[in-house]
Design an enzyme around this catalytic site. Sequence first.
Site, mmCIF file in Angstrom:
data_model
loop_
_atom_site.group_PDB
_atom_site.id
_atom_site.type_symbol
_atom_site.label_atom_id
_atom_site.label_comp_id
_atom_site.label_asym_id
_atom_site.label_seq_id
_atom_site.Cartn_x
_atom_site.Cartn_y
_atom_site.Cartn_z
ATOM 1 C CE1 TYR A 153 -3.874 2.216 0.186
ATOM 2 C CE2 TYR A 153 -2.540 3.423 1.769
ATOM 3 C CZ TYR A 153 -3.629 3.354 0.930
ATOM 4 O OH TYR A 153 -4.467 4.436 0.812
ATOM 5 N N PRO B 87 0.535 15.205 2.940
ATOM 6 C CG PRO B 87 -1.311 15.694 1.596
ATOM 7 C CD PRO B 87 0.107 16.087 1.845
ATOM 8 N N GLY C 38 -2.217 9.367 4.205
ATOM 9 C CA GLY C 38 -3.280 8.803 5.016
ATOM 10 C C GLY C 38 -2.900 7.456 5.620
ATOM 11 C CD GLN D 142 -5.903 15.151 1.487
ATOM 12 O OE1 GLN D 142 -5.801 14.377 2.435
ATOM 13 N NE2 GLN D 142 -6.772 14.943 0.497
ATOM 14 C CE1 TYR E 108 -7.431 12.320 -1.730
ATOM 15 C CE2 TYR E 108 -7.462 11.315 0.444
ATOM 16 C CZ TYR E 108 -6.836 11.535 -0.771
ATOM 17 O OH TYR E 108 -5.625 10.952 -1.020
ATOM 18 N NE ARG F 1 -3.318 4.066 -5.412
ATOM 19 C CZ ARG F 1 -3.698 4.850 -4.415
ATOM 20 N NH1 ARG F 1 -3.773 4.364 -3.178
ATOM 21 N NH2 ARG F 1 -4.000 6.110 -4.628
ATOM 22 C CG HIS G 12 -1.890 10.838 -5.004
ATOM 23 N ND1 HIS G 12 -2.979 11.591 -4.650
ATOM 24 C CD2 HIS G 12 -1.793 9.893 -4.035
ATOM 25 C CE1 HIS G 12 -3.513 11.126 -3.533
ATOM 26 N NE2 HIS G 12 -2.802 10.098 -3.134
ATOM 27 C CG ASP H 157 3.566 15.893 -3.649
ATOM 28 O OD1 ASP H 157 3.344 15.300 -4.723
ATOM 29 O OD2 ASP H 157 2.691 16.046 -2.772
ATOM 30 N N GLY I 233 8.443 12.467 -5.810
ATOM 31 C CA GLY I 233 9.811 12.111 -6.183
ATOM 32 C C GLY I 233 10.888 12.812 -5.386
ATOM 33 N NE ARG J 76 5.342 5.632 -2.264
ATOM 34 C CZ ARG J 76 4.897 5.983 -3.481
ATOM 35 N NH1 ARG J 76 5.495 6.945 -4.163
ATOM 36 N NH2 ARG J 76 3.856 5.378 -4.014
HETATM 37 C C1 FNR Z 1 -0.286 9.443 -0.230
HETATM 38 N N1 FNR Z 1 -0.658 10.692 -0.750
HETATM 39 C C2 FNR Z 1 -1.800 11.305 -0.299
HETATM 40 N N2 FNR Z 1 -2.160 12.523 -0.783
HETATM 41 C C3 FNR Z 1 -3.255 13.152 -0.316
HETATM 42 O O1 FNR Z 1 -3.549 14.243 -0.788
HETATM 43 N N3 FNR Z 1 -4.006 12.584 0.687
HETATM 44 C C4 FNR Z 1 -3.708 11.369 1.213
HETATM 45 O O2 FNR Z 1 -4.383 10.887 2.098
HETATM 46 C C5 FNR Z 1 -2.594 10.680 0.700
HETATM 47 N N4 FNR Z 1 -2.252 9.453 1.169
HETATM 48 C C6 FNR Z 1 -1.106 8.828 0.729
HETATM 49 C C7 FNR Z 1 -0.760 7.592 1.254
HETATM 50 C C8 FNR Z 1 0.427 6.988 0.866
HETATM 51 C C9 FNR Z 1 0.804 5.690 1.471
HETATM 52 C C10 FNR Z 1 1.286 7.642 -0.063
HETATM 53 C C11 FNR Z 1 2.610 7.047 -0.456
HETATM 54 C C12 FNR Z 1 0.918 8.845 -0.596
HETATM 55 C C13 FNR Z 1 0.196 11.391 -1.723
HETATM 56 C C14 FNR Z 1 1.223 12.284 -1.023
HETATM 57 O O3 FNR Z 1 0.615 13.402 -0.449
HETATM 58 C C15 FNR Z 1 2.284 12.774 -2.017
HETATM 59 O O4 FNR Z 1 1.639 13.382 -3.116
HETATM 60 C C16 FNR Z 1 3.162 11.633 -2.514
HETATM 61 O O5 FNR Z 1 3.571 10.845 -1.439
HETATM 62 C C17 FNR Z 1 4.363 12.163 -3.250
HETATM 63 O O6 FNR Z 1 5.095 11.121 -3.812
HETATM 64 P P1 FNR Z 1 6.439 10.566 -3.148
HETATM 65 O O7 FNR Z 1 7.466 11.654 -3.228
HETATM 66 O O8 FNR Z 1 6.116 10.203 -1.743
HETATM 67 O O9 FNR Z 1 6.798 9.355 -3.957
#
Ligand code: FNR
Length: 423
Positions: free
Chosen positions: A51, A104, A106, A155, A157, A192, A289, A349, A351, A373
């Site tokens: 996940y 953010p 989750g 954040q 949704y 996914r 994301h 964000d 990467g 991450r």
């Molecule tokens: C996320 N991301 C995310 N974004 C958001 O707006 N609300 C959320 O609840 C979540 N939850 C979430 C869970 C997990 C496990 C991941 C990995 C990512 C996206 C997050 O905010 C962000 O855009 C990404 O993590 C950026 O990518 P990298 O740099 O982490 O690879």
Amino acid sequence: MDDPSEAYGPNRQREVYASGMLADQRPEMPVSPDELEEAAMEALSEEARAYVAGSAGGEDTADRNREAFRHWRIVPRMLRDVADRDLSVTVCGQEFSVPVLLAPIGVQSIIHKEGELASARAADSLGVPFVSSSAASATMEEVADQLDDAPGWFQLYPSADPDVTESFVRRAEEAGYEAIVITLDTPTMGWRERDVANAYLPFLDGEGVANYLSDPAFRDSLDAPPEEDEQAALWRFIEQFGDLSMDWETVERVQATTDLPVLLKGILHPEDAREAVRRGVDGVVVSNHGGRQVDGAISAVEALPGVVKAVEGTLSAAEAQSAADAQSASDAGDTTNGESDDEFAVLFDSGIRRGADAIKALALGADAVLLGRPYVYGLAIDGEEGVREVVRNFLADFDLTMALSGRDAASELDSSVLVRPDE
Ligand code: FNR
């Protein structure tokens, strides 16, 4: 730590090297992002691993997010006195001591038992802004309670049930959050492959739904309270979590509900950025994301220059228009000046792994970056302390790389820092 500058490069290096050379202690937290991810994977269950680390489809966009940074190269300048450095930036009129927010993310309860509360505490101890997710495992009020010294943003949704959306915005305002970040790229979850293969969705396990189960509008939509019929509440959550009919009116409704700055997360197309400016939104987060939604999508960093150009173009057109309006108003004897909003924020964000990535994003026009991450990998390994270690290393790397590039202020990084040799 009271002063986040204690995290800055040379201090952090001295601390680490002193423990190693004088007390024979190496950092417990892996330093390189890849080793950090590997160690986090070992700490997580098979489902959580998929996940958190997984992305949409063949994960091509997730790979590209990181790889694409390599096309831009920093060209360091010498002899520029960088002894005093300033990492602070102003975003939507708010001053942040560092140009980094925690993204953010989750469902952090599947990563560590203290979940978002631990991450928020770590952010707070470093004064690093924290963006609290709609899909958190603790309520937004509980998360806000951890944030004394760090700014908190919420954040959102947008829900298929507009009453829930409105209630979330009002609660966020009430809880003291200082901006609303509407995530646009997840009106439903992407395909996914890893999660599909595991037939795993944490929400159906009751994880990541704290904001919903505690929400008066959400509870009103249930036949029985979640305490009596949790399964029915969780299926109701699934029904109303996202809204595929979301459009600009959804954004307008949020703007009408709150006085807080409203930012849009998930912007990749310049035309969407233009529309955001025209509609009086306060900023965008250029993001895909983490590659979790549209596999094959453009990498976030490749999308960034186009968005920045679109924002600047639309802002200057608006400024020219308002100057012309002011001129004709003053010709007509009206002295109110037509000030335009020059604080429109571009955040970034997807990467960001090392200091150099953040420097490149700032140089390409972002005002600040969101770390994703890596910080939850720290959480997986060592809870609150793990998040703190990861963020401190990240800030140290950022600070040193900025200094060694001959720059002394994060807010002044611009395109003169970079070249793109293969273009
Ligand atoms: C996320 N991301 C995310 N974004 C958001 O707006 N609300 C959320 O609840 C979540 N939850 C979430 C869970 C997990 C496990 C991941 C990995 C990512 C996206 C997050 O905010 C962000 O855009 C990404 O993590 C950026 O990518 P990298 O740099 O982490 O690879």
